[in-house]
Write a protein that holds these residues in place. Structure first.
Motif, PDB file in Angstrom:
ATOM      1  N   ASP A  16       3.280  -3.333  -7.714  1.00 40.55           N
ATOM      2  CA  ASP A  16       3.518  -2.555  -6.497  1.00 40.55           C
ATOM      3  C   ASP A  16       5.007  -2.512  -6.175  1.00 40.55           C
ATOM      4  O   ASP A  16       5.558  -1.461  -5.865  1.00 40.55           O
ATOM      5  N   LEU A  53       5.344  -9.374   1.310  1.00 37.49           N
ATOM      6  CA  LEU A  53       4.486  -8.482   0.517  1.00 37.49           C
ATOM      7  C   LEU A  53       3.342  -9.259  -0.124  1.00 37.49           C
ATOM      8  O   LEU A  53       2.202  -8.804  -0.157  1.00 37.49           O
ATOM      9  N   ARG A  54       3.637 -10.452  -0.613  1.00 36.86           N
ATOM     10  CA  ARG A  54       2.588 -11.272  -1.254  1.00 36.86           C
ATOM     11  C   ARG A  54       1.477 -11.611  -0.260  1.00 36.86           C
ATOM     12  O   ARG A  54       0.307 -11.601  -0.599  1.00 36.86           O
ATOM     13  N   ARG A  82       0.390  -9.955   1.944  1.00 39.59           N
ATOM     14  CA  ARG A  82      -0.435  -8.760   2.165  1.00 39.59           C
ATOM     15  C   ARG A  82      -1.213  -8.401   0.902  1.00 39.59           C
ATOM     16  O   ARG A  82      -1.787  -7.327   0.810  1.00 39.59           O
ATOM     17  N   LEU A 109      -0.167  -7.782  -2.164  1.00 37.85           N
ATOM     18  CA  LEU A 109       0.405  -6.818  -3.116  1.00 37.85           C
ATOM     19  C   LEU A 109       0.905  -7.530  -4.366  1.00 37.85           C
ATOM     20  O   LEU A 109       1.203  -8.733  -4.338  1.00 37.85           O
ATOM     21  N   THR A 110       1.015  -6.783  -5.452  1.00 34.53           N
ATOM     22  CA  THR A 110       1.594  -7.375  -6.658  1.00 34.53           C
ATOM     23  C   THR A 110       3.108  -7.181  -6.596  1.00 34.53           C
ATOM     24  O   THR A 110       3.607  -6.066  -6.429  1.00 34.53           O
ATOM     25  N   VAL A 111       3.798  -8.292  -6.699  1.00 31.45           N
ATOM     26  CA  VAL A 111       5.253  -8.290  -6.504  1.00 31.45           C
ATOM     27  C   VAL A 111       5.898  -9.009  -7.672  1.00 31.45           C
ATOM     28  O   VAL A 111       5.430 -10.072  -8.082  1.00 31.45           O
ATOM     29  N   ALA A 160       3.987  -2.047   2.466  1.00 30.05           N
ATOM     30  CA  ALA A 160       2.592  -2.448   2.264  1.00 30.05           C
ATOM     31  C   ALA A 160       1.644  -1.368   2.757  1.00 30.05           C
ATOM     32  O   ALA A 160       0.675  -1.023   2.076  1.00 30.05           O
ATOM     33  N   LEU A 210       1.782   1.502   0.272  1.00 29.58           N
ATOM     34  CA  LEU A 210       1.199   1.123  -1.024  1.00 29.58           C
ATOM     35  C   LEU A 210      -0.315   1.000  -0.934  1.00 29.58           C
ATOM     36  O   LEU A 210      -1.026   1.300  -1.894  1.00 29.58           O
ATOM     37  N   ARG A 211      -0.817   0.555   0.206  1.00 32.59           N
ATOM     38  CA  ARG A 211      -2.266   0.397   0.360  1.00 32.59           C
ATOM     39  C   ARG A 211      -2.936   1.680   0.830  1.00 32.59           C
ATOM     40  O   ARG A 211      -4.132   1.687   1.102  1.00 32.59           O
ATOM     41  N   TYR A 268      -6.453  -8.260   5.171  1.00 30.05           N
ATOM     42  CA  TYR A 268      -5.460  -8.705   4.202  1.00 30.05           C
ATOM     43  C   TYR A 268      -5.905 -10.013   3.586  1.00 30.05           C
ATOM     44  O   TYR A 268      -6.486 -10.853   4.252  1.00 30.05           O
TER      45      TYR A 268
END
Ligand SMILES: Cc1cc2nc3c(=O)[nH]c(=O)nc-3n(C[C@H](O)[C@H](O)[C@H](O)COP(=O)(O)OP(=O)(O)OC[C@H]3O[C@@H](n4cnc5c(N)ncnc54)[C@H](O)[C@@H]3O)c2cc1C
Length: 478
Positions: free
Chosen positions: A8, A25-26, A28, A30-32, A318, A321-322, A476
């Motif tokens: 992401d 971000l993590r 939430r 997401l891939t970081v 986030a 992206l979501r 989340y």
């Protein structure tokens, strides 16, 4: 060679800004991917003052206890002349903590320790910094960004954030200019040193004698035996960063002997500059932290402003992206942060030049986004000095609720103050308080970054605002 997975977000640089962004971000889900040119996190005490607003962010991110345990309050300044103490000097005004603002005055923590704490939190959330990965180039296309490195495979991400410091490679590759000025022609040497013969109760200040020498200050750092040594040099001179060089300066400008300096664990020099990137975004790539703005260290704004950038950007990235918000939400990162950074440059330059003291403005508690296109104040005639949409949402302890507890986490929060009013089914946590003059009566939708996004006498119109900024889908994984 490119790794197959598109993450992401790819963050370039594991300084305070990149680490906070990765954490936010993590958490939430997401891939970081976060890459760092160095083999370790950056050394040195550098930005050692954590401002009250950043302490609130740290509370939200789950690192407050570690920051409180490792740091300490600033010691009072002590002016020295000819080996004699001339008296105490308060470097800044510190107010009392209040119900609405529980942190006051900067909290001291060497920057390397702050980074260590943030790194540990990131690892707790399943994130990992990839060390020894120096970004060389980036290429964008409509679906994503491909990043290439000095070694190792290319990486592919939907968005990239350049949190790679003042000389940002990302900024240069995007061709974004940096406009600014030298604040002071005198270079400054900053070092972490061990010194015998100085107490650790004061920040020791040695004003210039004249004859071309400059200001020197030696500040005990909490939790370690080091002091942060700062010295100013004549314009055009080169700072000698060696142990002998630092010993010579201390011996020449104080009552201490060269041999009293027993160790230098880190040293660097800087030319105080104030500069702002012309833009904070190019397509799928953002600039944050020192990559977007550099300040004089005076007033302790650099690290703090960098962390606030990350905190502003993370929830927006986030939400987009979501698929909870449209991509236009990302435009509001530059819209909100660039003017704040521009003001910070002015503030730190004025403090550096001695034109103002380190006062309330440096705490960053009064900063807000009233001017933003994504905040909405629907009440009529609210006086300027009363809490508005766009302002920082203050803390409070009312009716068995602590507001910062209610706000903590990656979600939005719906707060009502005053008589019960019907609320729409937003799916966000709700906090109801019967009375709190800091807010006044009304309905307040608090953004994930702790600012009032929407304010009204009733909840009329709230749903359409919520849809536009991605309030829904709040499940989340942490
Ligand atoms: C000597 C010195 C003294 C300072 N003193 C103060 C102070 O007293 N008070 C204050 O508030 N601020 C101070 N600052 C500023 C403060 O340290 C910065 O504002 C803060 O570090 C900014 O954080 P950042 O994460 O944006 O950038 P940085 O901390 O600069 O982090 C950027 C990271 O990106 C990495 N990187 C760079 N290029 C690449 C690449 N191509 N690929 C991969 N990784 C890359 C770097 O190695 C670094 O780890 C000082 C800075 C310096 C240098």
């Amino acid at each position: 060679m490119t790794t197959n997975d598109t993450v992401d977000a790819l963050i370039i640089g594991a300084g305070p800004c990149g680490l906070v962004l990765a954490i936010d971000l993590r958490r939430r889900g997401l891939t970081v991917h976060i890459v760092e040119r160095g083999e370790t996190l950056g050394p040195g005490s550098r930005g050692k003052g954590i401002q009250p607003r950043t302490m609130e962010v740290f509370d939200d991110l789950g690192v407050l206890d570690a920051v409180l345990a490792a740091g300490g309050p600033y010691p009072i300044g002590m002016i020295w002349r000819d080996g004699q103490r001339q008296g105490e000097h308060r470097m800044f005004e510190v107010g009392e903590a209040t119900e609405a603002a529980p942190f006051q005055g900067p909290w001291m923590l060497p920057q390397w320790r702050t980074q260590d704490i943030l790194h540990a939190r990131l690892r707790e959330l399943g994130g990992e910094v990839a060390f020894g990965r120096e970004l060389l180039s980036i290429a964008q296309d409509p679906e994503g960004v491909t990043a290439s490195f000095a070694s190792g495979p290319d990486l592919r991400a939907r968005y990239v954030v350049g949190a790679d410091g003042g000389r940002s490679t990302v900024r240069q590759r995007l061709g974004i200019g940096m406009t600014g000025e030298v604040v002071d022609p005198h270079p400054i040497l900053v070092a972490d040193v061990r010194i015998r013969g100085l107490d650790r109760d004061n920040w020791h200040v040695f004003p210039p004698h004249g004859d071309g020498d400059g200001f020197m200050a030696i500040c005990p750092l909490p939790g370690v035996d080091d002091f942060q040594f700062v010295a100013q040099f004549p314009a055009g001179s080169t700072c000698d960063l060696s142990l002998d060089g630092i010993r010579a300066v201390i011996a020449a400008r104080s009552h201490l002997a060269a041999a009293d300096v027993t160790d230098v664990s880190w040293a660097s020099s800087l030319q105080p500059r104030a500069a702002l990137a012309d833009r904070f975004r190019d397509g799928r790539v953002f600039l944050a932290g020192d990559a977007a703005h550099v300040h004089s260290p005076a007033g302790g704004q650099g690290l703090n402003t960098s962390i606030q950038d990350a905190y502003n950007l993370a929830w927006k990235l986030a939400a987009v992206l979501r698929g909870e918000a449209g991509a236009a939400l990302l435009d509001t990162y530059e819209e909100e942060r660039l003017p704040i950074a521009a003001d910070m440059l002015g503030l730190s330059s004025r403090i550096h030049r001695g034109e103002m003291r380190r006062g309330k403005e440096t705490q960053q508690l009064g900063l807000g986004y009233r001017f933003s296109s994504i905040v909405l104040e629907t009440r009529q005639g609210v006086p300027d000095d009363v809490l508005h949409a766009g302002d920082r949402a203050p803390d409070g302890r009312r009716d068995g609720i602590r507001l910062f507890d209610a706000f903590r986490g990656p979600h939005w929060t719906l707060l009502t103050v005053g008589p019960e009013v019907p609320l729409p089914p937003l799916g966000v946590p709700v906090a109801r308080v019967r009375e709190y003059d800091v807010y006044g009566n009304g309905v307040f939708l608090i953004r994930p970054d702790g600012y009032v996004g929407w304010a009204g006498d009733t909840a009329a119109g709230l749903m359409s605002y919520a849809a536009s900024v991605g309030v829904e889908a709040l499940v989340y994984s942490e």
